[in-house]
Design an enzyme around this catalytic site. Structure first.
Site, PDB file in Angstrom:
ATOM      1  N   HIS A 200     -23.148 -17.795  16.826  1.00 37.08           N
ATOM      2  CA  HIS A 200     -22.975 -18.890  17.972  1.00 37.08           C
ATOM      3  C   HIS A 200     -23.379 -20.224  17.506  1.00 37.08           C
ATOM      4  CE1 HIS A 200     -22.302 -15.371  20.180  1.00 37.08           C
ATOM      5  NE2 HIS A 200     -21.280 -16.049  20.576  1.00 37.08           N
ATOM      6  N   GLU A 442     -13.385  -6.884  21.907  1.00 36.18           N
ATOM      7  CA  GLU A 442     -14.197  -7.387  20.687  1.00 36.18           C
ATOM      8  C   GLU A 442     -15.154  -6.225  20.160  1.00 36.18           C
ATOM      9  OE1 GLU A 442     -16.360 -10.909  22.057  1.00 36.18           O
ATOM     10  OE2 GLU A 442     -16.729 -10.051  23.988  1.00 36.18           O
ATOM     11  N   ASP A 466     -16.761 -11.195  17.559  1.00 37.96           N
ATOM     12  CA  ASP A 466     -17.339  -9.985  17.574  1.00 37.96           C
ATOM     13  C   ASP A 466     -16.754  -8.767  16.878  1.00 37.96           C
ATOM     14  OD1 ASP A 466     -20.060 -10.651  18.611  1.00 37.96           O
ATOM     15  OD2 ASP A 466     -18.898 -11.221  20.391  1.00 37.96           O
ATOM     16  N   CYS A 513      -9.140 -15.541  20.746  1.00 39.36           N
ATOM     17  CA  CYS A 513     -10.059 -16.741  21.145  1.00 39.36           C
ATOM     18  C   CYS A 513     -11.193 -16.821  20.154  1.00 39.36           C
ATOM     19  CB  CYS A 513     -10.521 -16.678  22.606  1.00 39.36           C
ATOM     20  SG  CYS A 513     -11.373 -15.164  23.059  1.00 39.36           S
TER      21      CYS A 513
HETATM   22  C1  PEP Z   1     -15.763 -13.557  20.010  1.00 38.11           C
HETATM   23  O1  PEP Z   1     -16.685 -12.841  19.980  1.00 38.11           O
HETATM   24  O2  PEP Z   1     -14.583 -13.838  19.185  1.00 38.11           O
HETATM   25  C2  PEP Z   1     -15.834 -14.604  20.899  1.00 38.11           C
HETATM   26  C3  PEP Z   1     -14.672 -15.362  20.986  1.00 38.11           C
HETATM   27  O3  PEP Z   1     -16.781 -14.634  21.954  1.00 38.11           O
HETATM   28  P1  PEP Z   1     -18.323 -15.239  21.054  1.00 38.11           P
HETATM   29  O4  PEP Z   1     -18.009 -16.093  20.105  1.00 38.11           O
HETATM   30  O5  PEP Z   1     -18.807 -16.247  22.396  1.00 38.11           O
HETATM   31  O6  PEP Z   1     -19.195 -14.174  21.347  1.00 38.11           O
HETATM   32 MG    MG Z   2     -17.553 -12.377  21.338  1.00 38.45          MG
END
Ligand code: PEP
Ligand code: MG
Length: 591
Positions: A200, A442, A466, A513
């Site tokens: 993140h 995910e 994820d 996403c």
């Molecule tokens: C992901 O896991 O791809 C996602 C978009 O969520 P985050 O990156 O916020 O965990």
């Molecule tokens: Mg995620």
């Protein structure tokens, strides 16, 4: 000064040249020891000398600033100088040394903790945040006391820099909560020792829209404060103390990069349609409502992922329903009827409300995060669902649930959503009764069982960050395994494909996403596999769109099918590269 380079994982492209600004962890190095009576005077002198050294250094930086240096830089130094002259920092620690017979580092740290606590009581947000200045200035003093003072750039190096010399943030690690705060400051680049490509922190770094590199391992130890560094975000290279020739070379590359970015602007209003007329939705990922400006500037046609957890960070109390409602409504209204997919709270693992929180569970990524956390805290979830529903009256909001692994989690979520609706109905509050509910795929278990999820949801969104973490068993935040991250792993591609097929079969839309969506090298493969919606950081929209404009879907589908049948990553990689070339040749046929 010797020049050298350090290699890491580039997470955000572009080239930056600037002065290193070390985010210190000197505070962690402070130990407490007692001194015999006869050494107390010497210790007090050691403390006074350290304060004088830091003052001298800061004044030197201030006078070396050129007239056109950013005003904030000199204001920042001015504040630090003022704080150092304040008795609470320059005198009080001496009394502590005297009374407690302790070392100088410990004394100033104790005093800092007390001042910071006082700052935390202040109501005014701006003033409260000044506690960071206290921490930074104390860190400088501690660094001198510990014998590794900040290094200043030479005049010659400074004059070799461009007009405004910028700061490059160098840290061992930065929590997402800290990174989000850097959005308010002007840094030229961002580099850290640890972190994987989809941590993140890396995602946040990317959203700062500046060149960023993670997993540099020893950057913070090797680079000294004030040294001139070049950050090449695309290559993942940092050059420390570059000589004149290297600087000139990189300034040229920097100009070229900026020129390419400008050229891409030409397709900003062009629709994302393939050569054979297939439309692809290019949506944006956002973290805070103000990101909508970047969404509009990039020409995204909707928001595919609004990560609401950032509203919950850097604070001790949860935002109440009203505060959340205002934030969600602001985004919905700003998007003027375009889709806004808002994800429910994904706190936990590396995303903690307070950056100081110590995570105690053994495997935080496998722990109580996202929907698991929300279901265990129904009141917090209820507040968010009510805020989301209320905001749905003001725009085209859809709700997205993260980290689903079982249908029972989904059913509990639906019950809680119904309960929130009921409470609003009773109060006569307007909301969209038919608000769409989507789920993030995910976790491999959800991808394998995607049909079941698709049949009970309105849409699916694949969180590849994820999904890759859990499929390949590589902790997103662990730089030691960052090299194992590979979105082209055949198992990852198969799980994505299974999800797409489940959506097709049940007539539900499927998007990606995760960070894969914004990687232009993967665009042709993803749309060839059947995706018609991609959501990414706004800064990637144009490069991904350019790939779509160069694509012939018929050729991509057939080739993507071949790739999906492969089981060896070493065979997949060259075929994906070839896939990118095929369409390019169609666009630019050889004479
Ligand atoms: C992901 O896991 O791809 C996602 C978009 O969520 P985050 O990156 O916020 O965990
Ligand atoms: Mg995620």
């Amino acid at each position: 000064m010797t020049s050298f380079s350090i290699h890491g994982v580039g997470v955000s492209s572009g080239i930056a040249i600037g002065q290193a600004h070390l985010i210190s962890n000197a505070l962690l190095e402070v130990v407490h020891y007692q001194l015999p009576m006869h050494l107390i005077d010497d210790e007090i002198k050691r403390f006074s000398d350290a304060i004088a050294t830091v003052k001298y250094d800061l004044e030197k930086i201030n006078s070396s600033l050129r007239k056109n240096a950013p005003a904030e830089l000199s204001a920042f130094i001015g504040t630090h100088l003022m704080m150092l002259s304040d008795k609470s920092l320059s005198e009080a620690p001496k009394k502590i040394i005297q009374n407690e017979k302790c070392n100088a580092e410990w004394a100033i740290k104790l005093q800092m903790d007390e001042i910071v606590e006082q700052f935390e009581q202040i109501e005014d947000d701006y003033l409260r945040e000044r506690k960071q200045d206290v921490i930074q200035v104390v860190e400088r003093v501690i660094k001198v006391l510990l014998g590794h003072p900040s290094q200043l750039a030479t005049e010659q190096q400074l004059s070799a820099l461009s007009e405004e010399h910028k700061l490059i943030l160098v840290a061992h690690d930065i929590s997402p909560a800290d990174a989000i705060q850097f959005k308010q400051h002007e840094f030229a680049a961002f580099i850290t020792d640890v972190g994987g490509i989809t941590s993140h922190t890396a995602i946040l770094a990317r959203s700062l829209n500046i060149p960023s590199i993670v997993a540099l391992q020893k950057a913070r130890d090797l680079i000294r404060d004030g040294e001139i560094i070049i950050v090449d975000g695309k290559q993942g290279v940092v050059i420390v103390n570059p000589d004149k020739n290297i600087l000139t070379e990189y300034k040229l590359r920097q100009e070229q990069w900026e020129l390419e970015q400008q050229k891409l602007q030409r397709i900003k209003s062009t629709k994302a349609v393939t050569l054979d007329g297939i439309n692809i939705d290019l949506f944006a990922n956002i973290e805070v409502p103000d990101d909508v400006t970047a969404v509009k500037a990039a020409g995204a046609t909707g928001i595919g992922l609004y990560r609401t957890e950032f509203l919950f960070m850097n604070r001790r109390e949860m935002p109440d329903e009203e505060e959340q409602f205002i934030a969600y409504k602001k985004v919905a209204e700003a998007m003027k009827g375009d889709v806004v997919i808002i994800r429910t709270l994904d706190l936990g693992a590396d995303k903690q409300m307070n950056p100081d929180t110590v995570v105690t569970c053994a495997n935080p990524a496998l722990g109580l995060r996202a929907i698991r956390y929300c279901l265990s805290e129904p009141q917090i979830f209820h507040t968010q669902l009510r805020a989301l529903l209320r905001a749905s009256h003001f725009g085209n909001i859809k709700i997205l649930v993260p980290m689903l692994s079982t249908l029972s989690e989904l059913r509990q979520t639906k019950l809680l959503l119904e309960r929130a609706k009921l409470s609003l109905r009773k109060q006569g509050v307007l909301f969209n009764e038919n608000i769409a509910l989507g789920g993030m795929i995910e976790i491999p278990a959800a991808a394998i069982n995607a049909e079941a999820f698709a049949s009970e949801l309105d849409f699916l969104s694949i969180g590849t960050n994820d999904l890759i973490q859990y499929t390949l068993a590589i902790d997103r935040t662990d730089d030691a395994v960052a090299h194992l991250y590979n979105p082209l792993h055949p198992s990852v591609l198969k799980l994505i494909s299974m999800t797409i097929k489940a959506g097709e079969k049940l007539g539900k839309s499927v998007s990606v996403c995760g960070e894969m969506a914004g990687d232009a090298k993967l665009t042709k493969l993803l749309i060839g596999m059947g995706l018609r919606q991609l959501s990414m950081h706004p800064s990637h929209i144009l490069s991904v769109k350019q790939q779509i404009l160069h694509s012939q879907m018929s050729a991509l589908s057939a080739n993507s099918r071949k790739i999906l049948n492969l089981t060896d990553i070493e065979k997949i990689e060259p075929l994906v590269a070839k896939l990118n070339r095929i369409a390019d040749l169609r666009m630019h046929p050889r004479p």
